[in-house]
Design an enzyme around this catalytic site. Structure first.
Site, PDB file in Angstrom:
ATOM      1  N   GLU A   1      38.506  39.308  46.284  1.00  0.00           N
ATOM      2  CA  GLU A   1      38.213  40.429  45.254  1.00  0.00           C
ATOM      3  C   GLU A   1      37.703  41.155  45.074  1.00  0.00           C
ATOM      4  OE1 GLU A   1      38.975  37.021  42.171  1.00  0.00           O
ATOM      5  OE2 GLU A   1      37.952  38.591  40.290  1.00  0.00           O
TER       6      GLU A   1
ATOM      7  N   ASP B   1      36.575  43.871  41.944  1.00  0.00           N
ATOM      8  CA  ASP B   1      36.723  44.058  40.214  1.00  0.00           C
ATOM      9  C   ASP B   1      35.916  45.110  39.600  1.00  0.00           C
ATOM     10  OD1 ASP B   1      38.134  40.919  40.684  1.00  0.00           O
ATOM     11  OD2 ASP B   1      35.552  40.492  39.409  1.00  0.00           O
TER      12      ASP B   1
ATOM     13  N   GLU C   1      36.179  45.585  35.788  1.00  0.00           N
ATOM     14  CA  GLU C   1      36.248  45.093  34.190  1.00  0.00           C
ATOM     15  C   GLU C   1      35.561  45.636  32.986  1.00  0.00           C
ATOM     16  OE1 GLU C   1      36.619  40.605  34.115  1.00  0.00           O
ATOM     17  OE2 GLU C   1      34.479  40.953  34.953  1.00  0.00           O
TER      18      GLU C   1
END
Length: 294
Positions: free
Chosen positions: A106, A108, A110
């Site tokens: 993953e 990311d 955010e």
């Protein structure tokens, strides 16, 4: 602060602005309806303007989300986002690449909302073979709710470079030779969601979501993926693996030159608010091995 340091900072800030503008004008528009599908939200996610705009909304009953129709194994992914304006405390807008399963990879972005007038927190992380804990957090040098800005992930076999308006903010290098796992074998889809996380997102959960301000809305446009599409167990980029990538796809071999490294270090000094590689309280037995080679 000395006059010399102020002058250097002003020059750097001006160069950031110029580079950001040139990058944003070069971003190519992609049809969101062709590239993405809404996956949840019961009508709270919408694709508008003939596929040129996508919006996610959050209210007290539910958030919403979408995912890419394609899976990718390496590429340069660009998307312009305009984040939830006003009092966004408690909300999280997540935009990331991810594979599936207990040993997933993953990458990311955010965006953690905040009270009106306080800065968003941009949270970045990398998971490899199911393990993350590689967080770096930033405040941005602009208000991400006033206009669209470009958030990019450049992912090739040697680097994962996070960029904001074309400016590198983080470079996670392949250090498998040092025993550090690196995402390189699992194809990933692009995902995004807008959801309520007021138990932790804003000031450690002290500030809760004000549902009187709902619905909260984030907007997306100008998607572009210069990337290797994964289909039927294979990538469509065999020429890159053979070392004959075209000039238009130079992300395959791209890394930060000395000028870009200098800009990244300047941004980190001025806008990074958390780096797992300096958190001795969190890692009392010693920092992760990649921290010694970053």
């Amino acid at each position: 602060m000395s006059a010399a340091s102020l002058s250097t900072g002003a020059i750097m800030a001006f160069s950031l602005l110029l580079l950001a503008c040139s990058f944003m004008t070069a971003a190519s528009a992609g049809n969101l309806d062709q590239n993405f599908q809404i996956t949840w939200g019961d009508g709270r996610a919408k694709i508008l303007e003939n596929g040129q705009l996508l919006t996610l909304s959050l209210d007290k009953a539910s958030g919403s989300g979408f995912q890419s129709k394609n899976e990718y194994l390496f590429g340069k992914i660009d998307m312009q986002l305009k984040l939830v304006p006003g009092n966004s405390a408690g909300t999280v807008t997540a935009y990331y690449l991810s594979s599936q399963g207990p040993t997933h990879d993953e990458i990311d972005f955010e965006f953690l909302g905040n009270l009106s007038g306080d800065p968003y927190t941009l949270h970045t992380n990398v998971f490899a073979q199911g393990k993350g804990n590689k967080e770096m957090q930033f405040h941005l040098w602009f208000d991400p709710t006033k206009d669209f800005h470009t958030y990019s992930i450049l992912w090739n076999p040697r680097h994962i470079i996070f960029m904001v308006d074309g400016m590198p903010i983080r470079d996670f290098k392949n250090m498998e030779s040092k025993g550090v796992a690196f995402p390189k074998n699992q194809p990933m889809r692009i995902y995004s969601s807008l959801w309520n996380a007021d138990d932790w997102a804003t000031q450690g959960g002290r500030i809760k979501t004000d549902w009187a301000k709902a619905p909260f809305t984030a907007s997306y446009r100008n998607f572009n993926a210069d990337a290797c599409v994964w289909s039927s167990g294979a990538s469509n980029c065999p020429s890159k693996k053979a070392g004959t990538a075209s000039a238009s796809s130079d992300w395959w071999n791209q890394e930060l030159d000395s000028t870009s490294q200098g800009r990244m270090r300047w941004l980190q000094r001025n806008y990074m608010i958390y780096n797992y590689c300096t958190d001795l309280k969190r890692f009392p037995q010693g920092l992760p091995p990649e921290c010694s080679f970053a």
